[in-house]
Design a protein around this motif. Structure first.
Motif, short mmCIF file in Angstrom:
data_model
loop_
_atom_site.label_atom_id
_atom_site.label_comp_id
_atom_site.label_asym_id
_atom_site.label_seq_id
_atom_site.Cartn_x
_atom_site.Cartn_y
_atom_site.Cartn_z
N LEU A 104 -16.44 -29.69 28.12
CA LEU A 104 -16.44 -28.33 27.60
C LEU A 104 -17.46 -28.18 26.47
CD1 LEU A 104 -15.18 -25.47 27.44
CD2 LEU A 104 -13.57 -26.40 25.79
N LEU A 133 -20.78 -25.78 26.10
CA LEU A 133 -21.04 -24.91 24.95
C LEU A 133 -22.32 -25.30 24.21
CD1 LEU A 133 -17.41 -24.64 23.54
CD2 LEU A 133 -18.68 -22.89 24.76
N VAL A 193 -22.96 -28.34 22.80
CA VAL A 193 -22.75 -29.25 21.67
C VAL A 193 -22.72 -30.67 22.23
CG1 VAL A 193 -21.18 -29.92 19.83
CG2 VAL A 193 -21.42 -27.51 20.45
N GLY A 199 -20.41 -26.52 13.80
CA GLY A 199 -20.25 -25.13 14.24
C GLY A 199 -19.27 -24.97 15.38
N VAL A 200 -18.51 -26.02 15.69
CA VAL A 200 -17.45 -25.88 16.70
C VAL A 200 -16.15 -25.56 15.96
CG1 VAL A 200 -16.11 -27.02 18.50
CG2 VAL A 200 -18.53 -27.54 18.21
N PRO A 201 -15.60 -24.35 16.14
CA PRO A 201 -14.41 -24.02 15.37
C PRO A 201 -13.23 -24.91 15.75
CG PRO A 201 -14.96 -22.24 16.90
CD PRO A 201 -16.05 -23.25 16.98
N PHE A 252 -10.49 -24.34 16.85
CA PHE A 252 -9.73 -23.97 18.06
C PHE A 252 -9.88 -25.05 19.13
CE2 PHE A 252 -11.46 -19.74 16.59
CZ PHE A 252 -10.32 -19.42 15.87
N PHE A 253 -10.98 -25.81 19.02
CA PHE A 253 -11.26 -26.85 20.00
C PHE A 253 -10.08 -27.83 20.10
CE2 PHE A 253 -13.16 -31.03 21.02
CZ PHE A 253 -13.57 -30.73 22.30
N LEU A 290 -7.00 -27.19 19.91
CA LEU A 290 -5.99 -26.62 20.80
C LEU A 290 -6.30 -26.95 22.25
CD1 LEU A 290 -5.34 -22.97 19.56
CD2 LEU A 290 -3.75 -24.87 19.57
N VAL A 291 -7.58 -26.84 22.61
CA VAL A 291 -7.98 -27.13 23.99
C VAL A 291 -7.72 -28.60 24.30
CG1 VAL A 291 -9.89 -27.08 25.62
CG2 VAL A 291 -9.74 -25.34 23.86
#
Lengths: 311, 368
Positions: free
Chosen positions: B51, B55, B57, B336-338, B340-341, B343-344
């Motif tokens: 993922l 994105l 990254v 810069g990856v919030p 929320f990652f 959670l995934v």
């Protein structure tokens, strides 16, 4: 208090109840179909959220409201797919997977939103309404009920269609049997797994459209975590409606009115912190459960996996 | 990890299985458990890494940064241990509930309300009594607030049979808003412009361990989760709860007071979540800002499942998650990856865990 009940206040209250209640209606209706077929669909919150995200993205990129709703349905069904494969085909725990799907969708949509829109926060133009001749001229309820986007009328129609399917079709019978006595359905030569899969996909589509409605009509924008429990309220609606789609409609409007009370009260010039108002729908749900909890009826085989030939 | 060999709790049931698990050599059994535990973790990290690639990254750089900041840097590892305190308490509460077959999904509301009440109370008590008494009183109040917030779902479940998944979730949404109302309207610090509670002076907080910045909350968490593990697996009371979890109707026939045990389970589980809220405030935050909600509870659920409701295994997974979470917070600023990652990752982990269990069952069924 008399000053509260002006035409403007009443119109905005009814309008708000409908706008906030419609996603709940679609979620509740979808959940009802899943539950009827014996699947407790905790992932519905994730299905709504994915519907909201994809509905927004499609509507924003294509400029078409209807493609947006289609995107919402596809988004909801995309989250329904792992639920079907893992829970209905493989028999994994419906609650655990449901939580995983909701958490994962929350994270994924927030992440995608961050990379795509966090700088710009684009808004969608207002969705055009379809006034119904004659009825839309009525005072107060006319503009609130009969001058709405066409999707609203379709959603209300879906209630009647669902009621008809439940009551008068083979499919309705199969759904009910899949929830109450799957072995009997199997013996009658109908594949339980297929019936349940169909139910969950339908739930995904309905919940997805509900989410897309929140983003396209309700907010005009996608915000991470924007469904904020609407899917879970849908589960309560389905539980309390005891298999009757019209009770889902009634409940959705009631909870919708609670959700929209903030705006209506602001129109009336009453200022209350939004947090107090945000408590209202959940307090109402709990009150309903306290008063009528015992009467909630759920199918006998809800949440259990069906294996052909197993005892 | 004592006891893991004899306990296999499948995803198929919310409660604990009472029968001992696999047969065959102890080493083979251990190997199977290692594969079944590490498999989902590796799978989740790989899929989440994909993922990240999508994105744009570099996943290796991201994970490397997470490990460096969450585990290898002195500041990071201390923050990781501090983060473990409340998470362990939440995990302990979830183990009690899940082993008793009760889905307490309302941990976030119980946690947050307790945190708000403790944050409001502790600064008021601090000038009046010695520090140890303030802390003790605050911890107790936190546990009580948490337990109180589970009372309605508990009574509805015990005496009306209302599904607790729904009621506890509703209480969480209600509790999060209520916590904000309390902060904004009643417990607000009049000297700040941002709505928040008064701040507990650092001197009055939970003591730090030795010369580090690690809060002693982690000790409270360790004691709690080990105590819960022992009570649930080694005592008559724990056995009663597990019977209720495995088969409520059989429990009724065995003469157990199921409604009472249900309410007790809720109170223990929510009390521990409340204690977690108190520890977070007394050890880390010192105050509650409006709209603060770390939402720990829902993310700890997968960890407890991964540990198969075993207290010792839960400690290991809470540690791993804390590294990911502390490292992820730093990585959010750097890459810069919030956050929320995370959670995934947790969601994929849960799905992978389910698939692994399924494959394992298939393999066993084939071998029989």
């Amino acid at each position: 208090m008399g000053a509260l009940f002006t035409d403007a206040f009443l119109t905005s209250l009814v309008l708000g109840a409908l706008t906030a209640g419609l996603p709940l209606l679609l979620a509740g209706l979808g959940e009802q179909i899943s539950e009827k077929a014996g699947v407790l669909n905790i992932g519905i919150e994730g299905m709504m959220l994915m519907g909201a995200y994809l509905g927004f993205v499609v509507a924003y990129t294509t400029g078409s409201v209807w493609l947006g709703f289609l995107g919402g349905a596809v988004g909801g069904m995309a989250v329904a797919l792992p639920m079907v494969v893992l829970c209905i085909r493989l028999g994994l725990n419906q609650i655990v997977i449901g939580i995983a799907l909701t958490l994962g969708t929350e994270g994924l949509t927030a992440l995608l939103h961050h990379f795509q829109f966090a700088q710009s926060y684009p808004r969608l133009p207002a969705v055009p309404t379809l006034p119904i001749p004659g009825l839309s001229e009525l005072p107060v309820i006319g503009p609130a009920l009969f001058d709405r986007p066409a999707i609203v009328y379709l959603a209300i129609l879906a209630v009647f269609v669902t009621a008809y399917v439940f009551r008068s079709t083979q499919l309705g019978l199969a759904l009910q049997a899949a929830g109450d006595k799957p072995a009997a359905l199997d013996a009658a030569g109908v594949d339980v797994v297929n019936v349940r899969s169909f139910a969950v996909f339908t739930t995904g589509a309905l919940a997805g459209v509900g989410g897309a409605f929140m983003a396209e009509v309700g907010a005009g924008i996608f915000v991470p975590f924007m469904t904020n429990g609407a899917g879970f309220i849908g589960i309560v609606l389905a539980m309390q409606a005891r298999g009757n789609p019209f009770w889902v409609l009634a409940g959705a409007l009631l909870f919708g009115a609670c959700l929209s009370a903030t705006t209506a009260l602001q129109v009336a010039g009453v200022s209350i912190p939004t947090d107090v108002i945000q408590m209202l729908p959940f307090a109402a749900v709990l009150l309903v459960l306290v008063l009528f909890g015992r009467r909630a009826s759920l199918p006998a085989a809800l949440g259990t996996h069906y294996v052909r030939g197993a005892r | 990890m004592s006891g893991t060999g004899s306990e296999t709790t499948g995803m198929g049931a919310a409660g604990a299985t009472l029968a001992p698990g696999g047969r065959g050599g102890a080493w083979r059994e251990r190997g199977r458990l290692v594969v079944m535990t590490l498999g989902p973790i590796l799978g989740a990290l790989v899929l989440s890494g994909l993922l990240l690639l999508v994105l744009g990254v570099d996943p290796l750089a991201y994970y490397g940064y997470v490990v460096e900041r969450g585990l290898l840097s002195p500041y990071g590892v201390q923050a990781t241990f501090t983060r473990m305190g409340p998470l362990l308490l939440i995990a302990a509460g979830l183990i009690v509930a899940f082993r008793a077959g009760i889905w307490n999904l309302g941990g976030d509301g119980q946690f947050l309300l307790s945190a708000v009440v403790v944050a409001a109370l502790a600064p008021l008590l601090a000038p009046l009594m010695p520090v140890w008494l303030v802390l003790l009183a605050a911890l107790l109040v936190g546990a009580l607030v948490g337990a109180a917030w589970s009372l309605l779902p508990a009574l509805l479940k015990a005496y009306q049979g209302v599904n607790e998944i729904i009621t506890t979730l509703m209480m969480t949404f209600l509790g999060v808003s209520f916590a904000n109302v309390l902060v904004k309207l009643f417990f607000r610090d009049p000297t700040t412009t941002v709505p928040q509670t008064r701040t507990l002076p650092v001197a009055d907080r939970l003591p730090r361990l030795f010369d580090t910045t690690v809060s002693s909350g982690v000790l409270i968490g360790l004691v709690a989760i080990i105590a819960v593990h022992v009570v649930m697996t080694r005592t008559a009371f724990g056995l009663k709860l597990r019977i209720v979890g495995a088969n409520p109707r059989a429990a009724v026939h065995a003469g157990l007071n199921v409604p009472l045990l249900t309410v007790l389970t809720f109170a223990l589980s929510a009390g521990l979540a409340g204690l977690a809220g108190a520890v977070e405030i007394l050890g880390v935050q010192g105050n509650v800002r409006a709209d603060w909600n770390p939402a720990y509870s829902l993310t700890v659920i997968p960890l407890v499942f991964l540990a198969r409701f075993n207290g010792f295994a839960s400690i290991a997974f809470v540690f791993l998650f804390s590294v990911l979470s502390i490292g992820g917070e730093s990585a959010a600023r750097r890459t810069g990856v919030p956050n929320f990652f995370t959670l995934v990752v947790v969601a994929i982990l849960l799905v992978m865990l389910g698939v692994t269990e399924y494959l394992d069952q298939r393999r066993r069924a084939a071998g029989r």
